[in-house]
Design a protein around this motif. Sequence first.
Motif, short mmCIF file in Angstrom:
data_model
loop_
_atom_site.label_atom_id
_atom_site.label_comp_id
_atom_site.label_asym_id
_atom_site.label_seq_id
_atom_site.Cartn_x
_atom_site.Cartn_y
_atom_site.Cartn_z
N PHE A 332 0.82 -1.20 0.00
CA PHE A 332 0.00 0.00 0.00
C PHE A 332 0.86 1.25 0.00
CE2 PHE A 332 -3.67 -2.49 0.50
CZ PHE A 332 -4.78 -1.66 0.36
N LEU A 333 1.92 1.25 0.81
CA LEU A 333 2.79 2.42 0.87
C LEU A 333 3.50 2.64 -0.45
CD1 LEU A 333 3.88 4.70 2.60
CD2 LEU A 333 5.64 3.13 3.46
N LEU A 334 3.91 1.56 -1.09
CA LEU A 334 4.58 1.68 -2.38
C LEU A 334 3.61 2.24 -3.44
CD1 LEU A 334 6.99 1.20 -4.22
CD2 LEU A 334 6.21 -1.16 -4.53
N GLU A 335 2.38 1.71 -3.47
CA GLU A 335 1.39 2.20 -4.43
C GLU A 335 1.08 3.68 -4.20
OE1 GLU A 335 -0.14 0.76 -7.03
OE2 GLU A 335 1.17 -0.98 -6.80
N TRP A 336 0.93 4.06 -2.95
CA TRP A 336 0.63 5.47 -2.64
C TRP A 336 1.79 6.37 -3.06
CZ3 TRP A 336 3.03 9.03 0.60
CH2 TRP A 336 2.31 10.21 0.84
N SER A 337 3.03 5.91 -2.82
CA SER A 337 4.20 6.72 -3.20
C SER A 337 4.26 6.92 -4.70
CB SER A 337 5.48 6.02 -2.71
OG SER A 337 5.48 5.91 -1.30
N ARG A 338 3.91 5.88 -5.44
CA ARG A 338 3.91 6.00 -6.90
C ARG A 338 2.85 6.99 -7.38
NH1 ARG A 338 4.54 -0.48 -8.28
NH2 ARG A 338 6.82 -0.58 -8.03
N LYS A 339 1.65 6.91 -6.77
CA LYS A 339 0.57 7.84 -7.16
C LYS A 339 0.96 9.28 -6.87
CE LYS A 339 -3.27 4.59 -6.53
NZ LYS A 339 -4.47 4.27 -5.72
N ALA A 386 6.04 0.37 7.86
CA ALA A 386 5.12 0.86 6.83
C ALA A 386 3.77 1.22 7.44
CB ALA A 386 4.95 -0.22 5.76
N ILE A 387 3.30 0.42 8.41
CA ILE A 387 2.02 0.71 9.07
C ILE A 387 2.08 2.05 9.79
CG2 ILE A 387 0.41 -0.05 10.87
CD1 ILE A 387 1.24 -2.93 10.23
N VAL A 388 3.19 2.31 10.50
CA VAL A 388 3.34 3.58 11.21
C VAL A 388 3.21 4.73 10.23
CG1 VAL A 388 4.91 5.03 12.54
CG2 VAL A 388 4.74 2.59 13.06
N CYS A 389 3.93 4.63 9.12
CA CYS A 389 3.89 5.70 8.11
C CYS A 389 2.47 5.90 7.58
CB CYS A 389 4.84 5.36 6.97
SG CYS A 389 4.85 6.57 5.64
N LEU A 390 1.80 4.81 7.24
CA LEU A 390 0.44 4.89 6.68
C LEU A 390 -0.54 5.50 7.66
CD1 LEU A 390 0.43 1.42 4.90
CD2 LEU A 390 0.33 3.66 3.75
N ARG A 391 -0.45 5.09 8.93
CA ARG A 391 -1.38 5.60 9.94
C ARG A 391 -1.13 7.07 10.23
NH1 ARG A 391 -2.28 0.61 14.30
NH2 ARG A 391 -2.89 -0.94 12.71
N VAL A 392 0.12 7.47 10.30
CA VAL A 392 0.43 8.88 10.56
C VAL A 392 -0.07 9.75 9.42
CG1 VAL A 392 2.31 10.55 10.80
CG2 VAL A 392 2.39 8.41 12.07
N GLY A 394 -2.55 8.96 7.48
CA GLY A 394 -3.97 8.78 7.29
C GLY A 394 -4.34 8.05 6.02
N ILE A 395 -3.46 7.12 5.60
CA ILE A 395 -3.64 6.37 4.36
C ILE A 395 -4.09 4.94 4.69
CG2 ILE A 395 -2.50 5.56 2.26
CD1 ILE A 395 -0.41 7.79 2.79
N PRO A 396 -5.05 4.37 3.95
CA PRO A 396 -5.45 2.98 4.18
C PRO A 396 -4.24 2.06 4.10
CG PRO A 396 -6.98 4.04 2.69
CD PRO A 396 -5.84 5.00 2.87
N GLU A 397 -4.23 1.06 4.95
CA GLU A 397 -3.09 0.14 5.00
C GLU A 397 -3.42 -1.26 4.51
OE1 GLU A 397 -2.86 -1.25 9.55
OE2 GLU A 397 -3.13 0.91 9.30
N GLY A 398 -4.69 -1.49 4.12
CA GLY A 398 -5.04 -2.77 3.53
C GLY A 398 -5.58 -3.80 4.49
N ARG A 399 -5.90 -3.39 5.71
CA ARG A 399 -6.44 -4.36 6.67
C ARG A 399 -7.80 -4.87 6.22
NH1 ARG A 399 -5.84 -1.94 12.66
NH2 ARG A 399 -6.42 -4.09 13.15
N ILE A 400 -8.16 -6.05 6.66
CA ILE A 400 -9.46 -6.63 6.34
C ILE A 400 -10.55 -5.68 6.84
CG2 ILE A 400 -11.01 -8.57 6.81
CD1 ILE A 400 -8.51 -10.30 7.15
N GLY A 401 -11.49 -5.35 5.96
CA GLY A 401 -12.55 -4.41 6.32
C GLY A 401 -12.41 -3.09 5.61
N GLU A 402 -11.21 -2.81 5.07
CA GLU A 402 -11.03 -1.59 4.29
C GLU A 402 -11.44 -1.87 2.84
OE1 GLU A 402 -7.34 0.46 6.77
OE2 GLU A 402 -6.99 -0.38 4.79
#
Length: 461
Positions: A332-339, A386-392, A394-402
């Motif tokens: 998720f972090l890689l995809e967001w960085s590319r976007k 990566a989770i810390v970065c995504l949560r700080v 405010g980016i979805p991290e891919g957990r079940i339910g997202e």
Amino acid sequence: MVLVSVSCFYVVDITALAPMVRVGTLPMRLLALDYGADVVYCEELIDIKMAQCQRVVNEVLQTVDFVAPDDRVMFRTCAKEKARVVFQMGGMGAALLSDPEKIEAVSLLPVGSDWFGKLHWFQMEETVRLVQRIEKTGIAALAVHGRFKEERPRHPVHCDYIKAVAQAVSIPVIANGGSLDLVKANADIEEFRKATGASSVMLGRAAMWNASVFSSQGPIPVERVMEEYLRYAIRYDNHAFNTKYCLCQMLRDKVESPLGKQVQAAQTNVEISEAFGLQDFYLQTQEQLQVRRDSLYSSSQPDQPVMDGDVTMMAIKFERREYPPQITPKMFLLEWSRKEKLEQPLYKTVQRSQDRAFQSTVTVAEKKYRSSLWEKSKKFAEQAAAIVCLRVLGIPEGRIGEEDSGLVCKRKREWKTNGFTEEEGRKKRHIAGIQQENESSEFAAAANGSHHKPNGPAAQL
């Protein structure tokens, strides 16, 4: 001859494990105590290196570690050997014992500053005068190795020389050097003591070959002794190369046997435990240590972002089962960085020496993010960062339910295309989580250690 001052033990009628390079580490010392040794010496440690070490209370292993600047554990001890271990520190060797004035200066240091060295035997009269001069400094005892400086273990021990020293001084003398030709079993210890006129006996190679030589119940098969040694090595996270070395010394002429070849080929404690059929014990021990580690670190870490220098930190652990198959926070972090047309996330991972745990820092858009919790594998540590970065951010991290995540939906379409149902997907997630945890445990044990200074809740005193 070898002379050792002993200032902290009652040294009459005791048996001791002698200081041996690469052998006198914590597992061997505890094994010797189990079999009946009264006192155990650690391997001789270089004084200048020890002066650079930091004393660290390792709450995971429940030990006290002396850690060098390069994060090697130079000395590890635990409560079980308290008041029975001699911290053997040297650095001058035979040069010290050829300088009587320096001997006096060292021996007059405060109690606990024991010294160790080799004395080249000159004329008997000169040797006797030297030990009498040493005695006057106020040391409590002498340990005497019955060989000349140029002699090797294959040469017979000189009991008469040890006896001459014992008769020349009034302090206790500990006889050493009888492993090859005199002491082969526990009953031989007393005979060696009588032959030398010494107060006590110190054993090196005889104990290294089979530590049950200290047991009055008779010798125990070396295979069983090796297994008990390995259990201590696993329990206290002994370095695999040191464990292998000690086991090979115990094998002696069986080192080319099928077991010996398997031990020699092993590169990790996992592989060594497999050679002895102790892989279940190894895995259980790793699980227990991980539970203790998680409890210690989670109870002392913040659950909100905090700054540690230029690094944003949170107490985050990566739980594989919380994410769909083939979906990870790193993706998720890689995809967001590319976007966002940013450079690819950069991960820097370190390993802590005392428990082989990992911690990773990820750099995104010139900012750094890290979990304050340590993980059991490099892969898990990177995911946590990566989770810390995504949560700080405010980016979805891919957990079940997202379910609104484009990446999750894309992966779910791929699963359906490949013919998997939702239930099959859940089962595969569960199995994948278990397999990855087991693989990461083996990975952590197999690693030979990166360099990182200990931190976290382990008290540094």
